[in-house]
Design a protein around this motif. Structure first.
Motif, mmCIF file in Angstrom:
data_model
loop_
_atom_site.group_PDB
_atom_site.id
_atom_site.type_symbol
_atom_site.label_atom_id
_atom_site.label_comp_id
_atom_site.label_asym_id
_atom_site.label_seq_id
_atom_site.Cartn_x
_atom_site.Cartn_y
_atom_site.Cartn_z
ATOM 1 N N VAL A 165 0.737 -1.134 0.007
ATOM 2 C CA VAL A 165 0.004 0.000 0.142
ATOM 3 C C VAL A 165 1.011 1.270 -0.042
ATOM 4 O O VAL A 165 0.727 2.379 -0.704
ATOM 5 N N VAL A 166 1.843 1.277 0.788
ATOM 6 C CA VAL A 166 2.790 2.481 1.020
ATOM 7 C C VAL A 166 3.338 2.546 -0.518
ATOM 8 O O VAL A 166 3.534 3.769 -0.918
ATOM 9 N N ARG A 167 4.126 1.694 -0.961
ATOM 10 C CA ARG A 167 4.578 1.834 -2.348
ATOM 11 C C ARG A 167 3.615 2.166 -3.385
ATOM 12 O O ARG A 167 3.954 3.070 -4.263
ATOM 13 N N ALA A 168 2.497 1.721 -3.283
ATOM 14 C CA ALA A 168 1.643 2.126 -4.329
ATOM 15 C C ALA A 168 1.158 3.490 -4.357
ATOM 16 O O ALA A 168 0.835 4.142 -5.292
ATOM 17 N N SER A 169 1.103 4.019 -3.043
ATOM 18 C CA SER A 169 0.558 5.461 -2.898
ATOM 19 C C SER A 169 1.678 6.488 -3.295
ATOM 20 O O SER A 169 1.386 7.655 -3.492
ATOM 21 N N ASP A 170 2.808 5.983 -3.163
ATOM 22 C CA ASP A 170 4.005 6.849 -3.379
ATOM 23 C C ASP A 170 5.115 6.198 -4.244
ATOM 24 O O ASP A 170 6.068 5.689 -3.267
ATOM 25 N N PRO A 171 5.269 5.815 -5.461
ATOM 26 C CA PRO A 171 6.031 4.886 -6.030
ATOM 27 C C PRO A 171 7.445 5.437 -5.757
ATOM 28 O O PRO A 171 8.636 4.639 -5.934
ATOM 29 N N SER A 172 7.530 6.817 -5.617
ATOM 30 C CA SER A 172 9.222 7.309 -5.619
ATOM 31 C C SER A 172 9.749 7.132 -4.061
ATOM 32 O O SER A 172 10.770 7.636 -3.803
ATOM 33 N N ILE A 173 9.003 6.629 -2.986
ATOM 34 C CA ILE A 173 9.447 6.588 -1.732
ATOM 35 C C ILE A 173 10.624 5.853 -1.542
ATOM 36 O O ILE A 173 10.879 4.700 -2.411
ATOM 37 N N SER A 174 11.403 6.171 -0.742
ATOM 38 C CA SER A 174 12.578 5.265 -0.331
ATOM 39 C C SER A 174 12.392 4.031 0.239
ATOM 40 O O SER A 174 11.430 4.107 1.163
ATOM 41 N N PRO A 175 13.152 3.309 0.152
ATOM 42 C CA PRO A 175 12.933 2.021 1.073
ATOM 43 C C PRO A 175 12.985 2.057 2.471
ATOM 44 O O PRO A 175 12.184 1.653 3.353
ATOM 45 N N GLU A 176 13.914 3.136 3.206
ATOM 46 C CA GLU A 176 13.825 3.586 4.474
ATOM 47 C C GLU A 176 12.573 4.163 4.859
ATOM 48 O O GLU A 176 12.226 3.786 5.769
ATOM 49 N N GLU A 177 12.146 5.216 4.030
ATOM 50 C CA GLU A 177 11.080 5.716 4.745
ATOM 51 C C GLU A 177 9.497 4.745 4.489
ATOM 52 O O GLU A 177 8.818 4.688 5.212
ATOM 53 N N ALA A 178 9.684 3.788 3.489
ATOM 54 C CA ALA A 178 8.607 2.935 3.398
ATOM 55 C C ALA A 178 8.751 1.995 4.791
ATOM 56 O O ALA A 178 7.443 1.867 5.271
ATOM 57 N N ASP A 179 9.846 1.577 5.008
ATOM 58 C CA ASP A 179 9.803 0.815 6.419
ATOM 59 C C ASP A 179 9.359 1.562 7.508
ATOM 60 O O ASP A 179 8.535 1.211 8.431
ATOM 61 N N ARG A 180 9.647 2.980 7.635
ATOM 62 C CA ARG A 180 9.597 3.610 8.865
ATOM 63 C C ARG A 180 7.755 3.832 8.920
ATOM 64 O O ARG A 180 7.065 3.781 9.998
ATOM 65 N N ARG A 181 7.149 3.885 7.759
ATOM 66 C CA ARG A 181 5.567 4.023 7.549
ATOM 67 C C ARG A 181 5.145 2.593 8.029
ATOM 68 O O ARG A 181 3.907 2.764 8.692
ATOM 69 N N VAL A 182 5.528 1.691 7.626
ATOM 70 C CA VAL A 182 4.951 0.425 7.936
ATOM 71 C C VAL A 182 5.385 0.127 9.572
ATOM 72 O O VAL A 182 4.164 -0.398 10.185
ATOM 73 N N THR A 183 6.437 0.540 9.714
ATOM 74 C CA THR A 183 6.668 0.296 11.363
ATOM 75 C C THR A 183 5.625 1.105 12.246
ATOM 76 O O THR A 183 5.030 0.654 13.116
ATOM 77 N N VAL A 184 5.296 2.384 11.722
ATOM 78 C CA VAL A 184 4.086 3.186 12.373
ATOM 79 C C VAL A 184 2.810 2.414 12.393
ATOM 80 O O VAL A 184 2.151 2.157 13.326
ATOM 81 N N ARG A 185 2.416 1.839 11.452
ATOM 82 C CA ARG A 185 1.265 1.015 11.215
ATOM 83 C C ARG A 185 1.232 0.031 11.945
ATOM 84 O O ARG A 185 0.425 -0.031 12.626
ATOM 85 N N MET A 186 2.342 -0.749 12.115
ATOM 86 C CA MET A 186 2.290 -1.819 13.088
ATOM 87 C C MET A 186 2.160 -1.498 14.589
ATOM 88 O O MET A 186 1.601 -2.209 15.215
ATOM 89 N N LYS A 187 2.975 -0.376 14.841
ATOM 90 C CA LYS A 187 2.928 0.121 16.276
ATOM 91 C C LYS A 187 1.466 0.571 16.650
ATOM 92 O O LYS A 187 1.157 0.277 17.757
#
Length: 282
Positions: free
Chosen positions: A128-150
């Motif tokens: 979902v994160v990658r689809a919403s912003d294809p230009s996102i860096s892997p590091e920021e994508a990981d942080r967004r997913v971490t927030v979601r899991m938290k």
């Protein structure tokens, strides 16, 4: 855990009520504090915190009794406290939603196109994160997913877990994110999570036709204290919009209630999800 935003909203409401009770305009109060009217507007809308000196001056202006004065000063101190796990993720959090969600007692969430964040698996969330912003860096994508899991930890708290009521359009079950394997695991996760007593998951079937708010996701946040009014979040690509007005919020409640009526029961929703999984094969 910090409740600063919720407390700031509570203090803002009380200060606004005291000003109106005193028959004073925001311009008059601003002049008394030697500040701009814009500052008073932001304080009364909980968009900014109020300094303790300004708070004491306002309470004197409003001629509050000693008990109320001490209570609001204590509220003001607590509202200014910072903290909470989200503080480390401010760079990937666009607004105050996570803070509000962290203090909510109940969340009603409608999603027309994807699984709600509180019910997503890590792999699905990454898709979902990658689809919403294809230009996102892997590091920021990981942080967004971490927030979601938290955020999902609220569902599993021993003391007062978040009560979650979710309505998803049937399209959510058929729109793959991350491929068949990721989607199958996501649907199985929905079945598992829906077994929790504090989680209600219902599907709006295609047969329901058009219904209120169709295609427009929203979340209604309710808080344990009656003095803290409900908040509604509507989110799209251009940002977040919050609704606090009682009449507007009541409209969202009415929509959610009507949508619940035309949705499948919880048991029928589970049956449908199982059928979709079986049709996926593998």
């Amino acid at each position: 855990m910090s409740a600063s935003l919720v407390l700031r909203r509570r203090l803002a409401g009380e200060l606004r009520a005291l000003r109106m009770q005193a028959g004073l305009s925001q311009e008059t109060v601003a002049e008394y504090l030697d500040a701009s009217a814009y500052k008073i507007v932001r304080i009364e809308n909980a968009q900014s915190s109020i300094g303790m000196s300004d708070l004491r001056q306002l309470l004197a202006l409003y001629k509050v009794d000693a008990e109320t004065r001490e209570r609001l000063i204590d509220l003001g101190r607590n509202a200014r406290k910072r903290g909470g796990w989200w503080s480390s993720y401010r760079d990937v959090l666009p607004g105050p939603y996570v803070q509000l969600e962290a203090e909510a007692s109940q969340l009603r969430n409608y999603e027309p196109s994807k699984v709600p964040g509180l019910l997503q698996t890590p792999d699905y969330a990454h898709a979902v994160v990658r689809a919403s912003d294809p230009s996102i860096s892997p590091e920021e994508a990981d942080r967004r997913v971490t927030v979601r899991m938290k955020r999902q930890e609220r569902l599993h708290e021993d003391d007062g877990p978040l009560e979650l009521k979710v309505l998803v359009d049937e399209a959510v079950l058929h729109r793959y994110a991350g491929g068949p394997d990721v989607m199958r695991s996501q649907l199985e996760h929905l079945l598992h999570t829906s077994e929790r007593p504090n989680v209600s998951l219902r599907v709006l079937p295609y047969e329901a036709g058009l219904y209120p708010a169709v295609g427009n996701p929203f979340a209604i946040l309710t808080f344990a204290e009656s003095v803290d009014p409900d908040v509604v979040l509507c989110e799209n690509r251009v940002g977040e919009r919050y609704f606090h007005d009682a009449d507007e919020v009541a409209g969202f409640h009415a929509d959610f209630a009507q949508m619940t009526k035309v949705s499948l029961s919880e048991d029928a929703s589970v049956t449908l999800i199982k059928r979709v999984i079986a049709e996926m094969g593998g």
